[in-house]
Design an enzyme around this catalytic site. Sequence first.
Site, PDB file in Angstrom:
ATOM      1  N   HIS A 117       8.302  55.310  61.619  1.00 26.72           N
ATOM      2  CA  HIS A 117       7.097  55.719  61.192  1.00 26.72           C
ATOM      3  C   HIS A 117       7.508  57.032  60.805  1.00 26.72           C
ATOM      4  O   HIS A 117       6.704  57.589  59.580  1.00 26.72           O
ATOM      5  CB  HIS A 117       6.121  55.824  62.371  1.00 26.72           C
ATOM      6  CG  HIS A 117       5.006  56.679  62.117  1.00 26.72           C
ATOM      7  ND1 HIS A 117       3.742  55.701  61.784  1.00 26.72           N
ATOM      8  CD2 HIS A 117       4.633  57.736  62.228  1.00 26.72           C
ATOM      9  CE1 HIS A 117       2.710  56.875  61.526  1.00 26.72           C
ATOM     10  NE2 HIS A 117       3.032  57.972  61.828  1.00 26.72           N
ATOM     11  N   GLU A 118       8.247  57.983  61.214  1.00 25.44           N
ATOM     12  CA  GLU A 118       8.452  59.305  60.877  1.00 25.44           C
ATOM     13  C   GLU A 118       9.060  59.359  59.198  1.00 25.44           C
ATOM     14  O   GLU A 118       8.934  60.153  58.656  1.00 25.44           O
ATOM     15  CB  GLU A 118       9.025  60.092  61.677  1.00 25.44           C
ATOM     16  CG  GLU A 118       8.426  60.469  63.188  1.00 25.44           C
ATOM     17  CD  GLU A 118       7.023  60.724  62.918  1.00 25.44           C
ATOM     18  OE1 GLU A 118       6.793  61.586  62.044  1.00 25.44           O
ATOM     19  OE2 GLU A 118       6.476  60.354  63.958  1.00 25.44           O
TER      20      GLU A 118
ATOM     21  N   HIS B 234       6.515  59.045  56.893  1.00 19.41           N
ATOM     22  CA  HIS B 234       5.973  60.495  56.316  1.00 19.41           C
ATOM     23  C   HIS B 234       6.958  60.898  55.416  1.00 19.41           C
ATOM     24  O   HIS B 234       6.373  61.520  54.462  1.00 19.41           O
ATOM     25  CB  HIS B 234       5.757  61.073  57.663  1.00 19.41           C
ATOM     26  CG  HIS B 234       4.763  60.880  58.307  1.00 19.41           C
ATOM     27  ND1 HIS B 234       3.349  60.492  57.882  1.00 19.41           N
ATOM     28  CD2 HIS B 234       4.403  60.672  59.874  1.00 19.41           C
ATOM     29  CE1 HIS B 234       2.555  60.282  58.718  1.00 19.41           C
ATOM     30  NE2 HIS B 234       3.076  60.404  59.923  1.00 19.41           N
TER      31      HIS B 234
ATOM     32  N   HIS C 256       6.052  62.033  51.478  1.00 19.04           N
ATOM     33  CA  HIS C 256       6.236  63.314  50.988  1.00 19.04           C
ATOM     34  C   HIS C 256       7.069  63.235  49.644  1.00 19.04           C
ATOM     35  O   HIS C 256       6.821  63.988  48.638  1.00 19.04           O
ATOM     36  CB  HIS C 256       6.874  64.233  51.779  1.00 19.04           C
ATOM     37  CG  HIS C 256       6.804  65.464  51.331  1.00 19.04           C
ATOM     38  ND1 HIS C 256       7.983  66.730  51.950  1.00 19.04           N
ATOM     39  CD2 HIS C 256       6.349  66.235  50.597  1.00 19.04           C
ATOM     40  CE1 HIS C 256       7.685  67.827  51.838  1.00 19.04           C
ATOM     41  NE2 HIS C 256       6.742  67.616  50.669  1.00 19.04           N
TER      42      HIS C 256
END
Length: 229
Positions: free
Chosen positions: A101-102, A105, A109
């Site tokens: 999940h991270e 991100h 970005h």
Amino acid sequence: MFPYYMDSTALLLVPALLLSLWAQWQVKSAFDRYSRVHSRENVTARDVARMLLSRFGMGDMPVNRVAGSLTDHYDPTSRTLSLSEDVYDSTSIAAIGVAAHEVGHAIQHSRAYAPLVFRNSIVPAVNLVSGLSMPLFFLGLFMGSPMLLNVGILLFCGVVVFHMVTLPVEFDASSRALRLLAETGALAPDELSGARRVLRAAALTYVAAALMAVLQLVRLLLLRNSRDR
């Protein structure tokens, strides 16, 4: 007659508070359950994160260990990915889902995902107004100043916008994570269901926060209108 800090409109916040408590229980329950189920590939969450980052040309991004439980996050300012102590060296389905999940991100970005770009751009302003909106509003309520009431509400609208734009950012990161875990084989199809439950539970916390912000805004509007009568 309720004092301004204990007025009857505070009851509006009860559904959001209950949802928040339930969401927190769901996160703890799902994470505890699937943190005891280790992936058949027996690869740590840290290594899965590095593998997924490399897949998108971000293999040199630092993957750090941070203190605390479920303190995992991606920092767009320093372009670093941090995994909590419960996740970093774990080979569990829950840990791998959180790490992916991270990474989601980080991919957002790198690809300038519009909702993330917008959210990041308003963070400094939201950090400022979130601390000013409520004091200004209740000062206006105490002083009988419509101008302060309106300024407080206007500032709080920025908080609501932040929470609302956070929802697509978090949902998209989870979707990317599950898709990548399936494509790379980091988790088998039957293991993905466990990671999906952990991420869905985590998403509920953001839904609860958004609902709380919206209901708080409704409450402020009701309080302002009651002063106009």
